[in-house]
Design a protein around this motif. Structure first.
Motif, mmCIF file in Angstrom:
data_model
loop_
_atom_site.group_PDB
_atom_site.id
_atom_site.type_symbol
_atom_site.label_atom_id
_atom_site.label_comp_id
_atom_site.label_asym_id
_atom_site.label_seq_id
_atom_site.Cartn_x
_atom_site.Cartn_y
_atom_site.Cartn_z
ATOM 1 N N VAL A 145 0.847 -1.184 0.000
ATOM 2 C CA VAL A 145 0.000 0.000 0.000
ATOM 3 C C VAL A 145 0.887 1.240 0.000
ATOM 4 C CG1 VAL A 145 -1.742 1.267 1.306
ATOM 5 C CG2 VAL A 145 -1.769 -1.209 1.323
ATOM 6 N N SER A 146 0.485 2.250 -0.748
ATOM 7 C CA SER A 146 1.132 3.558 -0.629
ATOM 8 C C SER A 146 0.051 4.568 -0.239
ATOM 9 C CB SER A 146 1.845 3.971 -1.916
ATOM 10 O OG SER A 146 0.965 3.999 -2.994
ATOM 11 N N VAL A 147 0.406 5.433 0.696
ATOM 12 C CA VAL A 147 -0.530 6.433 1.213
ATOM 13 C C VAL A 147 0.073 7.807 0.973
ATOM 14 C CG1 VAL A 147 -1.740 7.309 3.250
ATOM 15 C CG2 VAL A 147 -1.356 4.848 3.001
ATOM 16 N N SER A 148 -0.653 8.657 0.268
ATOM 17 C CA SER A 148 -0.194 10.018 0.007
ATOM 18 C C SER A 148 -0.214 10.830 1.293
ATOM 19 C CB SER A 148 -1.091 10.697 -1.032
ATOM 20 O OG SER A 148 -1.059 9.981 -2.237
ATOM 21 N N SER A 149 0.740 11.711 1.419
ATOM 22 C CA SER A 149 0.809 12.582 2.586
ATOM 23 C C SER A 149 -0.109 13.783 2.388
ATOM 24 C CB SER A 149 2.243 13.066 2.780
ATOM 25 O OG SER A 149 2.302 14.072 3.758
ATOM 26 N N PRO A 150 -0.846 14.175 3.422
ATOM 27 C CA PRO A 150 -1.725 15.343 3.270
ATOM 28 C C PRO A 150 -0.947 16.650 3.110
ATOM 29 C CG PRO A 150 -1.780 14.544 5.530
ATOM 30 C CD PRO A 150 -0.960 13.565 4.736
ATOM 31 N N ASN A 151 0.340 16.660 3.485
ATOM 32 C CA ASN A 151 1.114 17.905 3.391
ATOM 33 C C ASN A 151 2.129 17.898 2.257
ATOM 34 O OD1 ASN A 151 3.101 16.240 4.325
ATOM 35 N ND2 ASN A 151 3.362 17.248 6.300
ATOM 36 N N GLY A 152 2.021 16.925 1.337
ATOM 37 C CA GLY A 152 2.899 16.912 0.168
ATOM 38 C C GLY A 152 4.224 16.197 0.367
ATOM 39 N N ALA A 153 4.466 15.603 1.527
ATOM 40 C CA ALA A 153 5.697 14.849 1.764
ATOM 41 C C ALA A 153 5.651 13.549 0.962
ATOM 42 C CB ALA A 153 5.848 14.554 3.255
ATOM 43 N N ALA A 154 6.750 12.821 0.962
ATOM 44 C CA ALA A 154 6.807 11.543 0.252
ATOM 45 C C ALA A 154 5.748 10.591 0.808
ATOM 46 C CB ALA A 154 8.194 10.936 0.413
ATOM 47 N N PRO A 155 5.147 9.763 -0.050
ATOM 48 C CA PRO A 155 4.124 8.841 0.432
ATOM 49 C C PRO A 155 4.705 7.753 1.334
ATOM 50 C CG PRO A 155 4.580 8.460 -1.896
ATOM 51 C CD PRO A 155 5.375 9.661 -1.486
ATOM 52 N N LEU A 156 3.861 7.220 2.196
ATOM 53 C CA LEU A 156 4.207 6.060 3.006
ATOM 54 C C LEU A 156 3.979 4.834 2.135
ATOM 55 C CD1 LEU A 156 4.709 4.484 5.678
ATOM 56 C CD2 LEU A 156 2.247 4.636 6.070
ATOM 57 N N HIS A 157 4.970 3.977 2.034
ATOM 58 C CA HIS A 157 4.856 2.740 1.252
ATOM 59 C C HIS A 157 5.107 1.599 2.223
ATOM 60 C CE1 HIS A 157 5.385 0.779 -2.872
ATOM 61 N NE2 HIS A 157 5.344 -0.188 -1.984
ATOM 62 N N ALA A 158 4.125 0.697 2.380
ATOM 63 C CA ALA A 158 4.235 -0.354 3.388
ATOM 64 C C ALA A 158 3.559 -1.638 2.938
ATOM 65 C CB ALA A 158 3.596 0.125 4.690
ATOM 66 N N ARG A 159 3.946 -2.731 3.596
ATOM 67 C CA ARG A 159 3.239 -3.998 3.449
ATOM 68 C C ARG A 159 2.247 -4.090 4.594
ATOM 69 N NH1 ARG A 159 8.293 -6.195 1.520
ATOM 70 N NH2 ARG A 159 7.970 -6.718 -0.668
ATOM 71 N N LEU A 160 1.020 -4.463 4.266
ATOM 72 C CA LEU A 160 -0.074 -4.506 5.230
ATOM 73 C C LEU A 160 -0.643 -5.920 5.270
ATOM 74 C CD1 LEU A 160 -1.872 -2.461 6.945
ATOM 75 C CD2 LEU A 160 -3.456 -2.586 5.020
ATOM 76 N N GLU A 161 -0.695 -6.517 6.454
ATOM 77 C CA GLU A 161 -1.336 -7.824 6.614
ATOM 78 C C GLU A 161 -2.800 -7.592 6.952
ATOM 79 O OE1 GLU A 161 -1.291 -11.895 9.271
ATOM 80 O OE2 GLU A 161 0.346 -10.483 9.504
ATOM 81 N N VAL A 162 -3.689 -8.076 6.105
ATOM 82 C CA VAL A 162 -5.121 -7.856 6.275
ATOM 83 C C VAL A 162 -5.628 -8.603 7.507
ATOM 84 C CG1 VAL A 162 -7.393 -8.178 5.227
ATOM 85 C CG2 VAL A 162 -5.444 -7.499 3.807
ATOM 86 N N LYS A 163 -6.293 -7.869 8.389
ATOM 87 C CA LYS A 163 -6.878 -8.443 9.601
ATOM 88 C C LYS A 163 -8.397 -8.534 9.512
ATOM 89 C CE LYS A 163 -3.007 -8.877 11.791
ATOM 90 N NZ LYS A 163 -2.484 -10.200 12.099
ATOM 91 N N ARG A 164 -8.989 -7.639 8.712
ATOM 92 C CA ARG A 164 -10.450 -7.648 8.571
ATOM 93 C C ARG A 164 -10.826 -6.973 7.257
ATOM 94 N NH1 ARG A 164 -12.337 -2.565 9.595
ATOM 95 N NH2 ARG A 164 -10.893 -1.206 10.676
ATOM 96 N N CYS A 165 -11.995 -7.343 6.742
ATOM 97 C CA CYS A 165 -12.543 -6.719 5.546
ATOM 98 C C CYS A 165 -14.042 -6.893 5.589
ATOM 99 C CB CYS A 165 -11.965 -7.364 4.285
ATOM 100 S SG CYS A 165 -12.641 -6.661 2.754
ATOM 101 N N HIS A 166 -14.770 -5.793 5.427
ATOM 102 C CA HIS A 166 -16.227 -5.912 5.364
ATOM 103 C C HIS A 166 -16.791 -4.903 4.367
ATOM 104 C CE1 HIS A 166 -15.778 -2.870 8.595
ATOM 105 N NE2 HIS A 166 -16.859 -2.371 8.091
ATOM 106 N N ALA A 167 -17.949 -5.274 3.816
ATOM 107 C CA ALA A 167 -18.589 -4.460 2.780
ATOM 108 C C ALA A 167 -19.154 -3.178 3.366
ATOM 109 C CB ALA A 167 -19.699 -5.261 2.115
ATOM 110 N N LEU A 168 -18.967 -2.088 2.634
ATOM 111 C CA LEU A 168 -19.544 -0.793 2.998
ATOM 112 C C LEU A 168 -20.791 -0.507 2.174
ATOM 113 C CD1 LEU A 168 -16.271 1.321 3.120
ATOM 114 C CD2 LEU A 168 -17.616 0.530 5.079
ATOM 115 N N GLY A 169 -20.925 -1.203 1.048
ATOM 116 C CA GLY A 169 -22.013 -0.941 0.114
ATOM 117 C C GLY A 169 -21.477 -0.236 -1.117
#
Length: 99
Positions: A60-84
């Motif tokens: 996953v990469s997450v953009s910074s709200p202040n324009g800094a370099a994005p966070l790039h990480a590996r994420l282990e999924v713990k939960r997932c549910h439908a929002l609609g």
């Protein structure tokens, strides 16, 4: 008397609400748009159309709200549910920060 107060918070790390653009990077150079709803030192919550497998590790990469370099990480999924509307909420633990 019945105590109907909210259950105690089980997370050890403080979560920071974000609402930032994010991307899920899949094998084969496939990228799926996402939104990072909240972030902590140990995990994050995403909204996306992607449906991960149980305990799947995603990049996953997450953009910074202040324009800094994005966070790039590996994420282990713990939960997932439908929002609609074809969207899902994915919660996971950060297992590796890539940059």
């Amino acid at each position: 008397m019945n105590d109907r107060s909210a259950p105690p918070e089980r997370r050890l790390d403080r979560r920071i609400p974000l609402g930032c653009a994010a991307a899920i990077h899949l094998p084969g150079s496939v990228t799926v748009e996402a939104e990072c709803i909240e972030l902590s030192i140990s995990g994050m919550t995403l909204h996306s159309t992607y449906v991960p497998g149980e305990s799947e590790t995603i990049e996953v990469s997450v953009s910074s709200p202040n324009g800094a370099a994005p966070l790039h990480a590996r994420l282990e999924v713990k939960r997932c549910h439908a929002l609609g509307g074809g969207r899902y909420e994915i919660g996971g633990a950060i297992v590796q920060v890539l940059g």
